[in-house]
Design a protein around this motif. Structure first.
Motif: not given
Length: 194
Positions: A47-48, A111-112, A168-169, A176-177
């Motif tokens: 998490t952030l 993949v990440f 788009a996420l 997560q990114a």
């Protein structure tokens, strides 16, 4: 009379080139992920909030880049991470093409996400973002900016802007990114040893 050959139904020059190029990209990507830099603490955050706890831990004491030294100092790193979070709310200045986002960008994010870690050039600025301040002596302005960006992202309830590379996420994917992005950058720093 010239002999006429009919290509086999499963083979075409275009298909061969497409799959050959894809194989080259996969091989290059695998080589990139297998080589681990010496300054990588291999942090991973779900998490952030977890990532920001590590930012706070590092910011509570003198911080140093791990050898071999990173291209950016601590302040520049925090500023870069703040930019990334801010752009998820405001829009990235120079997004890659929609085709790139739907293909290579989406594949890279998948993949990440599957690995739980990302790999990218730690000295590559966000396309179109203002230059990072290399002369700032400490993180006095970048740290509050990163904290404010993380809080704004957490509180945001509306739609998010497409990532410049991944496209788009949704909110969970974007979190997560951001967590993976912070983990990779923070892995290149640690508390200064006495």
């Amino acid at each position: 009379m010239a002999a006429h050959t009919t290509p086999s139904p499963g083979f075409s020059r275009r298909g061969f080139l497409k799959w050959g190029a894809l194989g080259g990209v996969v091989a290059a990507g695998a080589a990139f992920w297998l080589v681990q830099p010496g300054h990588d603490r291999k942090l991973a955050f779900a998490t952030l909030a977890e990532a920001m706890r590590e930012v706070d831990r590092l910011s509570a004491a003198p911080v140093q880049p791990l050898d071999p030294a990173t291209a950016w100092n601590w302040q520049q790193t925090l500023e870069h991470c703040a930019q990334s979070i801010e752009y998820s709310l405001q829009g990235f200045p120079q997004p890659k093409s929609a085709l790139f986002q739907r293909t290579l960008g989406a594949a890279a994010f998948s993949v990440f996400a599957w690995r739980g870690r990302m790999r990218h050039d730690l000295a590559e600025p966000i396309p179109g973002a203002p230059a990072l301040d290399a002369l700032a002596p400490d993180a006095a302005t970048a740290l509050p900016r990163l904290r404010a960006a993380a809080q704004a992202f957490t509180a945001h309830a509306g739609p998010l802007k497409p990532h410049f590379a991944y496209g788009a996420l949704d909110k969970a994917q974007y979190e997560q990114a951001h967590a993976m992005h912070l983990a990779e950058h923070l892995s290149a720093f640690d508390i200064q040893k006495a």
